[in-house]
Design a protein around this motif. Structure first.
Motif, mmCIF file in Angstrom:
data_model
loop_
_atom_site.group_PDB
_atom_site.id
_atom_site.type_symbol
_atom_site.label_atom_id
_atom_site.label_comp_id
_atom_site.label_asym_id
_atom_site.label_seq_id
_atom_site.Cartn_x
_atom_site.Cartn_y
_atom_site.Cartn_z
ATOM 1 N N ALA A 23 8.945 -24.360 31.058
ATOM 2 C CA ALA A 23 7.622 -24.882 31.405
ATOM 3 C C ALA A 23 7.040 -25.808 30.349
ATOM 4 C CB ALA A 23 6.662 -23.715 31.642
ATOM 5 N N MET A 24 7.568 -25.765 29.126
ATOM 6 C CA MET A 24 6.948 -26.506 28.028
ATOM 7 C C MET A 24 7.972 -26.718 26.928
ATOM 8 S SD MET A 24 4.748 -23.280 26.572
ATOM 9 C CE MET A 24 4.571 -22.559 28.220
ATOM 10 N N HIS A 25 7.582 -27.493 25.939
ATOM 11 C CA HIS A 25 8.479 -27.758 24.816
ATOM 12 C C HIS A 25 8.738 -26.486 24.019
ATOM 13 C CE1 HIS A 25 10.349 -29.706 21.379
ATOM 14 N NE2 HIS A 25 9.539 -28.998 20.608
ATOM 15 N N HIS A 26 10.016 -26.205 23.792
ATOM 16 C CA HIS A 26 10.448 -25.145 22.883
ATOM 17 C C HIS A 26 11.591 -25.705 22.047
ATOM 18 C CE1 HIS A 26 8.582 -21.189 24.071
ATOM 19 N NE2 HIS A 26 8.194 -21.940 25.085
ATOM 20 N N CYS A 27 11.887 -25.053 20.955
ATOM 21 C CA CYS A 27 13.000 -25.490 20.117
ATOM 22 C C CYS A 27 14.306 -25.471 20.906
ATOM 23 C CB CYS A 27 13.112 -24.586 18.897
ATOM 24 S SG CYS A 27 14.456 -25.067 17.773
ATOM 25 N N SER A 28 15.169 -26.411 20.609
ATOM 26 C CA SER A 28 16.449 -26.534 21.312
ATOM 27 C C SER A 28 17.311 -25.291 21.174
ATOM 28 C CB SER A 28 17.222 -27.753 20.779
ATOM 29 O OG SER A 28 17.340 -27.686 19.368
ATOM 30 N N CYS A 29 17.056 -24.461 20.169
ATOM 31 C CA CYS A 29 17.895 -23.279 19.963
ATOM 32 C C CYS A 29 17.668 -22.218 21.031
ATOM 33 C CB CYS A 29 17.675 -22.692 18.574
ATOM 34 S SG CYS A 29 16.038 -22.001 18.286
ATOM 35 N N ASN A 30 16.629 -22.367 21.872
ATOM 36 C CA ASN A 30 16.354 -21.394 22.932
ATOM 37 C C ASN A 30 17.224 -21.586 24.174
ATOM 38 O OD1 ASN A 30 13.652 -19.744 22.352
ATOM 39 N ND2 ASN A 30 13.364 -21.809 21.551
ATOM 40 N N TYR A 31 17.887 -22.729 24.287
ATOM 41 C CA TYR A 31 18.473 -23.112 25.567
ATOM 42 C C TYR A 31 19.972 -22.814 25.643
ATOM 43 C CZ TYR A 31 13.996 -25.317 26.201
ATOM 44 O OH TYR A 31 12.641 -25.524 26.319
ATOM 45 N N ILE A 32 20.358 -22.241 26.783
ATOM 46 C CA ILE A 32 21.749 -21.913 27.077
ATOM 47 C C ILE A 32 22.128 -22.636 28.371
ATOM 48 C CG2 ILE A 32 23.388 -20.068 27.621
ATOM 49 C CD1 ILE A 32 21.514 -18.138 26.154
ATOM 50 N N PRO A 33 23.070 -23.560 28.343
ATOM 51 C CA PRO A 33 23.422 -24.300 29.557
ATOM 52 C C PRO A 33 23.767 -23.377 30.725
ATOM 53 C CG PRO A 33 24.437 -25.323 27.650
ATOM 54 C CD PRO A 33 23.821 -24.041 27.170
ATOM 55 N N ASN A 34 23.196 -23.671 31.877
ATOM 56 C CA ASN A 34 23.493 -22.998 33.155
ATOM 57 C C ASN A 34 22.883 -21.607 33.308
ATOM 58 O OD1 ASN A 34 25.030 -25.118 34.245
ATOM 59 N ND2 ASN A 34 26.879 -24.395 33.229
ATOM 60 N N ILE A 35 22.257 -21.055 32.278
ATOM 61 C CA ILE A 35 21.861 -19.650 32.346
ATOM 62 C C ILE A 35 20.901 -19.381 33.497
ATOM 63 C CG2 ILE A 35 19.982 -19.903 30.659
ATOM 64 C CD1 ILE A 35 22.334 -16.881 30.876
#
Length: 338
Positions: A244-256
Motif C-alpha cells: 500500500a505504501m513505500h517500504h524498504c526493498s528488504c521487505n519484498y519477496i517476489p511472487n509471495i
C-alpha cells in the motif's frame, strides 16, 4: 486513469492461491505453504564451518558479553553480541534479538554508537529486557544494517543509517532474496549459540521490531528450533502494508502475495508459540491489516489444536516495540512444554 488505491485493489483482488482454509487438512496445507515459501525466498547459501572468532569478552555485574564474528557462508561473515547471564544456572534459554532499520545491534543493548545518535526511547533494548528475565541474549546485525552495510557511504556525517537497497538487489541478481539471506543468518546464529554449553537449545526465542520483526516472523517459519516468536510492528496484510505504501526493498519477496498472505505463513510456526506485537497508531503497519492477519493466525492455531499458543500485544502508540505488553503476553503463554 486509476487512482493508487484502485490500482492496489486490482493487484490484490485475487485471493492467494494457497490461502489457509480451515476446512482442509492442516498438515497438507502446512507442507504446501512451506514448499512455496522456500521457493519464493530463493536459493540458500551453502553451509560452511562457523570459524568463530571471539573478538572481545567483557564482564558486567550480571552477564558476560562476547563479541563474536563467524562465517554464515563462504566469504561472508556476520557479527553478534552473545550475552550470558551470571545466575549460576547450568542452562539458559536464548533470545535472538534483531534490530530493524536503525543503526545496528548495539540498540538491542540500549547503547549508542555514533556521535549524533540519540538514545532510543521505543523499548528496543530487547537484549537487556531478555537478560533481566534470565535469558542469554544474542544480538545480531542483519545484512545491510549496522556493521554489515555493503554500500560504502561517501557522507562523512554518516550516522549508521541502514543501506538495504543494494544488498537486496544483489541478492535478486543471483536468485536469492535478502529476507532469505537474513533467515539463513539467524539459523547460523543459532548454530553458533548452541556451541556454548550454557545455551538451552529447547528454549529459543526470537524477537525484534520493524525490520527485525519481519525477519523474526520469517525466521520462525524457516527454522523450527525457534520455539517462541515475538515479531513487533511487522505482521500485517501485504495489501495494507508493503503493498500500500513505500517500504524498504528488504521487505519484498517476489511472487509471495500471489500464493500467500502474511497470516497464512503462521501455519509454518504453529504449534510453536507466536506473539504478534503492534502499535495502534503504526501508520506503516496499520491496525486494520494487523487485525485481519491475526484473525487468520487464530484460525490456523485453532486448526493446529493449540488455540492458546498465539497472542496479540497491542501498544497505544506508533511504530516501536512495546515491552510491557509483549512480556505480559509472553507470561500468559510461555509454558515451553506445550
Amino acid at each position: 486513469m486509476y487512482s493508487p488505491d484502485a490500482a492496489q485493489s486490482i493487484v490484490f483482488a485475487q485471493k492467494p492461491l494457497l490461502a489457509f482454509d480451515e476446512e482442509k487438512d492442516f498438515i497438507t496445507q502446512k507442507e504446501q505453504i512451506r514448499a512455496k515459501l522456500l521457493e519464493c525466498l530463493g536459493d540458500m547459501p551453502e553451509k560452511v564451518p562457523l570459524n568463530p572468532t571471539v573478538e572481545s569478552t567483557v564482564e558486567y555485574d550480571t552477564f558476560t558479553e562476547h563479541r563474536i564474528s563467524f562465517d554464515v557462508e563462504k566469504d561472508v561473515r556476520a557479527v553478534c553480541l552473545l550475552c550470558i547471564p551470571k545466575m549460576n544456572k547450568k542452562k539458559y534459554p536464548l533470545a535472538i534479538c534483531l534490530q530493524g532499520h536503525g543503526t545496528g545491534m548495539h540498540v538491542s543493548m540500549g547503547r549508542t554508537a555514533y556521535p549524533d545518535e540519540e538514545p532510543d526511547d521505543g523499548d528496543r533494548d530487547v537484549a537487556i529486557q531478555a537478560l533481566k528475565r534470565g535469558y542469554a541474549a544474542l544480538s545480531l546485525d542483519q545484512r545491510g544494517m549496522g556493521e554489515r552495510r555493503t554500500e560504502i557511504s561517501a557522507n562523512p556525517n554518516d550516522n549508521g543509517e541502514p543501506r538495504c537497497y543494494v544488498t537486496a538487489m544483489q541478492a535478486l541478481l543471483v536468485g536469492r532474496t535478502l529476507l532469505g539471506e537474513r533467515c539463513w543468518d539467524v539459523a547460523r546464529a543459532i548454530d553458533l549459540a548452541l556451541t556454548y554449553p550454557e545455551i538451552d537449545g529447547e528454549r529459543i526465542l526470537c524477537t525484534g521490531n520493524s525490520g527485525g520483526g519481519t525477519t523474526t516472523y520469517y525466521a520462525a517459519c524457516f527454522d523450527e528450533r525457534i520455539k517462541m516468536a515475538m515479531p513487533s510492528c511487522a505482521v500485517c496484510t501485504y495489501k495494507d502494508s508493503i503493498g500500500a505504501m513505500h517500504h524498504c526493498s528488504c521487505n519484498y519477496i517476489p511472487n509471495i502475495a500471489k500464493y500467500l498472505d502474511m497470516g497464512d505463513l503462521a501455519a509454518l510456526i504453529a504449534p510453536r508459540k507466536l506473539i504478534v506485537i503492534n502499535g495502534k497508531k503504526d501508520r506503516i503497519f496499520p491496525q486494520n491489516g494487523v487485525d485481519e492477519t491475526y484473525s487468520t493466525i487464530k484460525k490456523i492455531y485453532s486448526a493446529a489444536g493449540v488455540p492458546n499458543n498465539c497472542a496479540i500485544a497491542t501498544g497505544e502508540e506508533g511504530h516501536r516495540y512495546y515491552a510491557a505488553e509483549a512480556w505480559a503476553a509472553f507470561d500468559r503463554i510461555e509454558n515451553w512444554d506445550d
